[in-house]
Design an enzyme around this catalytic site. Structure first.
Site, PDB file in Angstrom:
ATOM      1  N   ASP A 167       0.858  -1.190   0.000  1.00  0.00           N
ATOM      2  CA  ASP A 167       0.000   0.000   0.000  1.00  0.00           C
ATOM      3  C   ASP A 167       0.894   1.240   0.000  1.00  0.00           C
ATOM      4  O   ASP A 167       1.852   1.325   0.775  1.00  0.00           O
ATOM      5  CB  ASP A 167      -0.912  -0.013   1.234  1.00  0.00           C
ATOM      6  CG  ASP A 167      -2.046   0.994   1.127  1.00  0.00           C
ATOM      7  OD1 ASP A 167      -3.207   0.565   1.140  1.00  0.00           O
ATOM      8  OD2 ASP A 167      -1.751   2.209   1.031  1.00  0.00           O
ATOM      9  N   HIS A 218     -10.319  -5.674  -2.585  1.00  0.00           N
ATOM     10  CA  HIS A 218      -8.957  -5.862  -2.074  1.00  0.00           C
ATOM     11  C   HIS A 218      -8.982  -6.146  -0.582  1.00  0.00           C
ATOM     12  O   HIS A 218      -9.861  -5.691   0.144  1.00  0.00           O
ATOM     13  CB  HIS A 218      -8.065  -4.644  -2.371  1.00  0.00           C
ATOM     14  CG  HIS A 218      -8.634  -3.340  -1.903  1.00  0.00           C
ATOM     15  ND1 HIS A 218      -9.611  -2.669  -2.595  1.00  0.00           N
ATOM     16  CD2 HIS A 218      -8.356  -2.578  -0.814  1.00  0.00           C
ATOM     17  CE1 HIS A 218      -9.911  -1.538  -1.965  1.00  0.00           C
ATOM     18  NE2 HIS A 218      -9.180  -1.465  -0.869  1.00  0.00           N
TER      19      HIS A 218
HETATM   20  P1  AMP Z   1      -9.869   1.482   0.469  1.00  0.00           P
HETATM   21  O1  AMP Z   1     -10.515   1.420  -0.889  1.00  0.00           O
HETATM   22  O2  AMP Z   1     -10.606   2.392   1.415  1.00  0.00           O
HETATM   23  O3  AMP Z   1      -9.632   0.121   1.066  1.00  0.00           O
HETATM   24  O4  AMP Z   1      -8.424   2.149   0.293  1.00  0.00           O
HETATM   25  C1  AMP Z   1      -7.647   1.896  -0.839  1.00  0.00           C
HETATM   26  C2  AMP Z   1      -6.191   1.706  -0.455  1.00  0.00           C
HETATM   27  O5  AMP Z   1      -5.428   1.662  -1.649  1.00  0.00           O
HETATM   28  C3  AMP Z   1      -5.604   2.821   0.422  1.00  0.00           C
HETATM   29  O6  AMP Z   1      -5.011   2.239   1.576  1.00  0.00           O
HETATM   30  C4  AMP Z   1      -4.583   3.482  -0.489  1.00  0.00           C
HETATM   31  O7  AMP Z   1      -3.437   3.946   0.210  1.00  0.00           O
HETATM   32  C5  AMP Z   1      -4.225   2.358  -1.451  1.00  0.00           C
HETATM   33  N1  AMP Z   1      -3.758   2.841  -2.749  1.00  0.00           N
HETATM   34  C6  AMP Z   1      -4.357   3.746  -3.545  1.00  0.00           C
HETATM   35  N2  AMP Z   1      -3.630   3.942  -4.662  1.00  0.00           N
HETATM   36  C7  AMP Z   1      -2.547   3.133  -4.553  1.00  0.00           C
HETATM   37  C8  AMP Z   1      -1.399   2.870  -5.388  1.00  0.00           C
HETATM   38  N3  AMP Z   1      -1.234   3.503  -6.564  1.00  0.00           N
HETATM   39  N4  AMP Z   1      -0.480   1.984  -4.971  1.00  0.00           N
HETATM   40  C9  AMP Z   1      -0.634   1.341  -3.778  1.00  0.00           C
HETATM   41  N5  AMP Z   1      -1.686   1.543  -2.961  1.00  0.00           N
HETATM   42  C10 AMP Z   1      -2.633   2.422  -3.330  1.00  0.00           C
END
Ligand code: AMP
Length: 130
Positions: A29, A93
């Site tokens: 993440d 995810h």
């Molecule tokens: P959620 O949909 O609330 O579970 O959060 C989405 C997660 O994806 C968050 O913890 C973000 O930090 C992570 N995230 C978003 N974009 C990216 C990226 N490009 N690479 C890695 N993690 C990401």
């Protein structure tokens, strides 16, 4: 619409990859709750985790377990927490979060890591994969 995770899986966006198989992909993440915070995602873009069919859901959990076991060996922590939030990215995810305290599970305190730290963390976790 193509999700940011599909773009990562397709190599159109960078990530710190941990593992993949024909169905699932794991990467760090980018805005971690704690060092080693990892996301496990199905390659097939489905919005909500519980919309996955039972067999795919079960295989994703098994894939996540394998990553969690490696993560526990690689990152000092009390245990690996598993969380499904999904309000930000509409692509199912599983969050795997090394926990030292309950607040690590709360998505409010974030840890800043440099590119080098992300890279070396990913290598350390990968080295523990079976
Ligand atoms: P959620 O949909 O609330 O579970 O959060 C989405 C997660 O994806 C968050 O913890 C973000 O930090 C992570 N995230 C978003 N974009 C990216 C990226 N490009 N690479 C890695 N993690 C990401």
């Amino acid at each position: 619409m193509t999700s940011i995770f599909t773009k990562i899986i397709n190599g159109e966006l960078p990530c710190y990859k941990i593992a993949e198989n024909d169905e699932f992909f794991a990467f760090l993440d980018i805005n971690p709750n704690a060092k080693g915070h990892t996301l496990c995602v199905p390659k097939k873009q489905v919005d909500k985790l519980f919309d996955l069919d039972e067999a795919t859901y079960s295989r994703l959990m098994l894939f996540s377990r394998n990553i969690a076991v490696a993560l526990k060996k690689a990152v000092p922590c009390k245990r690996i927490g598993l969380s499904v939030i999904g309000l930000e990215v509409p692509h199912a995810h599983v969050h795997l979060i090394p926990l030292q305290a309950m607040e690590d599970a709360l998505f409010c305190k974030k840890v800043k890591l440099s590119k080098n730290e992300f890279e070396s963390l990913a290598e350390t976790i990968k080295a523990q994969l079976k």
